[in-house]
Enzyme design. Structure first.
Site, PDB file in Angstrom:
ATOM      1  CE  LYS A   1      -4.418   0.899   2.821  1.00 35.47           C
ATOM      2  NZ  LYS A   1      -5.063   1.138   3.524  1.00 35.47           N
TER       3      LYS A   1
HETATM    4  O1  G3P Z   1      -7.714   1.713   4.849  1.00 35.66           O
HETATM    5  C1  G3P Z   1      -7.492   2.758   5.063  1.00 35.66           C
HETATM    6  C2  G3P Z   1      -9.196   3.208   5.289  1.00 35.66           C
HETATM    7  O2  G3P Z   1     -10.360   2.442   5.370  1.00 35.66           O
HETATM    8  C3  G3P Z   1      -9.693   4.656   6.880  1.00 35.66           C
HETATM    9  O3  G3P Z   1     -10.398   4.623   7.408  1.00 35.66           O
HETATM   10  O4  G3P Z   1     -11.943   5.019   9.333  1.00 35.66           O
HETATM   11  O5  G3P Z   1      -9.934   5.604   8.806  1.00 35.66           O
HETATM   12  O6  G3P Z   1     -11.646   7.059   7.392  1.00 35.66           O
HETATM   13  P1  G3P Z   1     -10.778   5.453   8.159  1.00 35.66           P
END
Ligand code: G3P
Length: 219
Positions: A87
């Site tokens: 990633k």
């Molecule tokens: O994998 C990264 C992403 O899904 C982050 O999610 O909830 O931290 O915006 P969030």
């Protein structure tokens, strides 16, 4: 639509895998840090549970360092090299690293995508996956799902094979909307999987069936 689970918690990953609802895992530095465990050790354990793409994010910000980090990381678990997806943060250096890793046959997931233009650049650099962030766009008053729709439309019209992962998913409606649009994958936090499987009428229905069955058995 394929579902990945967005967590580095192996208990959650095991439960999601046991249900048969996920075919991949995404992690990020925040999720790994939450577990307080060695990065490679966690990813190795995850790869032993799920036979599918496992995203592991680099920390470096310069392309050559990103590539070095990715290769060193994969070398620690050669048995899982086909499942590890590197990633990369979306930025100029991330695109360079994406191009180099693609040339070396290492799959990448370009993350932190907030516009269709960024998704097109990442696809051109060879990304196997791009991850537009739905919830974080919603948080700033922009329709995150509209971005998924735009990227899907462009990739379809252009015949781009890069898979789109709807990321930063916050609730079951995000998941079903992404599915309806035709998004390839949604990466879903474990608590959202639990929300997806929970419905009060299902619970009441199970209770009622059992009660009726008990009454019938006693006759
Ligand atoms: O994998 C990264 C992403 O899904 C982050 O999610 O909830 O931290 O915006 P969030």
């Amino acid at each position: 639509m394929k579902l990945f689970v967005d967590t580095a918690n192996v208990d959650e990953i095991r439960r999601a895998a046991d249900m048969g609802v996920i075919c991949g895992v995404t992690t990020n530095p925040s999720l790994i840090a939450k577990e307080g465990r060695d990065f490679a050790e966690v990813i190795k354990e995850i790869a032993g549970i799920v036979d599918g793409p496992i995203s592991a994010e680099v920390i470096a910000l310069e392309a050559d360092k990103m590539v070095e980090e990715a290769e060193t990381f994969i070398a620690k678990m050669p048995e899982y090299k086909d499942n590890i997806v590197i990633k990369l943060p979306f930025c100029e250096e991330g695109l360079v690293a994406c191009r180099i890793l693609t040339e070396k046959d290492i799959k990448t997931n370009v993350t932190l995508i907030y516009s269709a233009a960024q998704a097109v650049l990442a696809a051109n650099a060879g990304a196997a996956f791009v991850s537009p962030f739905v919830g974080r766009l919603d948080d700033v008053g922009t329709d995150g799902m509209a971005l998924i729709e735009e990227v899907m439309d462009i990739f379809e019209v252009q015949g781009i094979e890069t898979e789109v992962i709807a990321a930063s998913i916050r609730n079951p409606i995000h998941v079903t909307k992404a599915a309806r649009i035709g998004c390839d994958i949604a990466t879903v936090p474990f608590n959202v999987i639990i929300q997806m499987l929970t419905h009060p009428l299902t619970a009441i229905g199970i209770e009622r069936f059992l009660k009726d069955w008990e009454g019938f058995e006693k006759k």
